[in-house]
Scaffold this active site. Structure first.
Site, PDB file in Angstrom:
ATOM      1  N   GLY A  37       0.835  -1.207   0.000  1.00 15.69           N
ATOM      2  CA  GLY A  37       0.000   0.000   0.000  1.00 15.69           C
ATOM      3  C   GLY A  37       0.855   1.236   0.000  1.00 15.69           C
ATOM      4  O   GLY A  37       0.986   1.903  -1.001  1.00 15.69           O
ATOM      5  N   THR A  38       1.429   1.540   1.092  1.00 15.23           N
ATOM      6  CA  THR A  38       2.651   2.349   1.205  1.00 15.23           C
ATOM      7  C   THR A  38       2.656   3.847   1.235  1.00 15.23           C
ATOM      8  O   THR A  38       1.975   4.544   0.491  1.00 15.23           O
ATOM      9  CB  THR A  38       3.646   1.944   0.087  1.00 15.23           C
ATOM     10  OG1 THR A  38       3.951   0.582   0.245  1.00 15.23           O
ATOM     11  CG2 THR A  38       4.936   2.706   0.167  1.00 15.23           C
ATOM     12  N   SER A  39       3.556   4.306   2.153  1.00 12.83           N
ATOM     13  CA  SER A  39       4.038   5.685   2.094  1.00 12.83           C
ATOM     14  C   SER A  39       5.549   5.585   2.190  1.00 12.83           C
ATOM     15  O   SER A  39       6.071   5.066   3.167  1.00 12.83           O
ATOM     16  CB  SER A  39       3.504   6.487   3.272  1.00 12.83           C
ATOM     17  OG  SER A  39       2.105   6.410   3.327  1.00 12.83           O
TER      18      SER A  39
END
Lengths: 265, 216
Positions: B19-21
């Site tokens: 998903g990620t940041s």
């Protein structure tokens, strides 16, 4: 002269043009009217469990817009009268519509100046009929709900009703992700009604709080702020605790994890 | 039908998504990479303690976003090539070379890959350097880079708050605050904030837990 019924009382075609038959068909479409075909702003799990003296329910305060955690202040446990709580997951605009429907129910209950008589079994039956009739019109209220409370004979009511008109009752109920993650945890303590009659309030609250923590770990559409309601037979009242946070979370072990396969710095 | 119609099927069935940041920021001593630790399959968090900061060589690292499988495979291949490079040239590869390898793989296999990579490192030639390689396989050298689904929420914040040549501590705080906001708004990001500091002194790993960053 044109005596055809479609042209009675109508100026000749030169005035307004030929009759537009689409006008007559506007409300007469062969397709059902479909409104909510996909939920937009959504609430995730609601969980509930029976214990010896009542019921504990919980639901977090998040309204998601797809993957965006848009609104963090949504209250999804709705008290109805002084004997019922309705926990709602799914589309938030439909949640608000249900709020209005329940308000109307309470108002109608107050007519004739008799003492209030609205009980959870009435609320559940009414809501489930609304759900089923809306689904039959192909215009559902896109929600899964849990109705909990003390009946007219002070017995425990814990029932489920959803967008399809499905209803059922069980000592442990959960919607959404909770159905997959929380129900197995709840059932470890409360497999049967008899188990429920042995669970203390403290144990029930701890069980539900633990489930909310697991859901925050594993549900990507959840936050750690939630409301918890306790319905008590002996006290004959409902307490809603708001702004609760997930506590005693385990994260420190993360510092020892490096890479994804081969050893790495 | 007019034109070319291609179905860009993001994730294959059952595939797992970072998903990620993620972000990387240049500062006066080198670069710092930062990432959240959430991996999702739909709305299920498959791994809440993922390590998205991957070493490809010494002080050349990358931040991975997109398909977990694709980015792991690409990083493993780049790691192999860089190891061979040092053996054959007798000197460690520069960040630019690593980034170029990433770019070549991501561009030539663009139909098969869903990989958004930030390649950042410290070498003696260029000191700190950051290269963004988004989906499609283009390459962009930047002073700071943000990527992943959560980055969309911090474009404004980072634009206004990034300064060149910050100190190491200022940079750590900048990354912590930025990723804290990305995690707050993005359902696909969460868990702990991992950072890797790359300088002339080498590699330093940092971890920040929810209680530390939620009010950053």
């Amino acid at each position: 002269m044109n005596h055809g019924p479609y042209d009675w009382g109508r100026p000749s075609d030169d005035t307004y043009g030929a009759y537009n038959h689409q006008i007559a068909a506007a409300n007469n479409s062969q397709f059902p009217k479909m409104n909510t075909q996909q939920p937009i702003v959504t609430g995730t799990s609601v969980i509930a469990v029976k214990y010896q003296d009542g019921i504990v329910l919980a639901a977090d305060n998040l309204g998601s817009y797809g993957s965006l955690a848009r609104f963090s202040d949504i209250e999804r446990l709705l008290p109805v009268g002084d004997s019922t709580i309705v926990g709602i997951s799914g589309d938030i605009s439909d949640l608000q519509q249900i709020e209005r429907i329940l308000d109307d129910l309470q108002v109608q209950d107050s007519y004739d100046m008799e003492k209030p008589n609205l009980k959870p079994e009435h609320v559940h039956e009414y809501l489930s009929r609304v759900f089923y009739n809306r689904r039959s019109k192909m215009d559902p209220l896109w929600n899964s709900t849990i109705v909990a409370g003390l009946s007219s004979t002070n017995e425990l009511v814990l029932k489920y009703a959803d967008l399809l008109g499905v209803t059922y009752s069980s000592p442990a109920i959960a919607t959404g992700f909770g159905a997959h993650l929380a129900i197995p945890l709840l059932r470890r303590k409360v497999e049967t009604e008899e188990d429920a009659s042995k669970l203390t309030e403290e144990e029930a609250v701890e069980l539900v709080r633990n489930c909310m923590k697991v859901l925050f770990y594993r549900d990507a559409r959840s936050i750690d702020k939630y409301s918890l309601a306790v319905i008590s037979q002996s006290r004959k009242k409902i307490d809603i605790h708001k702004g609760l946070r997930c506590e005693d979370m385990k994260w420190e072990f993360a510092k020892h994890i490096r890479g994804y396969g081969a050893p790495q710095l | 039908m007019n034109g070319i119609n291609v179905d860009i099927n993001h994730l294959k069935k059952g595939e797992v998504n970072l998903g990620t940041s993620i972000m990387a920021v240049k500062f006066d001593g080198g670069v710092i990479l930062g990432a959240d630790s959430r991996t999702t399959t739909g709305a299920y968090i498959a791994n809440r303690v993922t390590d998205k900061l991957t070493q490809v060589h010494g002080t050349v690292w990358c931040c991975r976003s997109g398909s977990a499988a694709d980015t792991q495979a690409v990083a493993d291949i780049v790691k192999y090539h860089l190891e061979l490079y040092e053996a054959q040239h007798g000197a460690p590869p520069t960040t630019k070379i690593a980034a170029s390898l990433f770019q070549e793989l991501c561009y030539n296999n663009k139909d098969a890959l869903t990989a958004g990579i930030i390649c950042a490192g410290y070498d003696d030639k260029e000191k700190g350097a950051i290269y963004s390689i988004p989906i499609g396989g283009s390459i962009h050298k930047q002073e700071y880079a943000i990527a992943g689904s959560g980055s969309t929420f911090i474009y404004g914040y980072c634009n206004k708050n990034f300064k060149s040549n910050m100190t190491r501590d200022e940079t750590v705080e900048f990354i912590k605050t930025s990723l804290s906001q990305a995690i707050k708004w993005d359902g696909s990001s969460g868990g702990v904030i991992r950072m890797v500091v790359l300088t002339a002194s080498g590699v330093e790993r940092l971890v920040f837990y929810p209680e530390d960053y939620v009010n950053a």
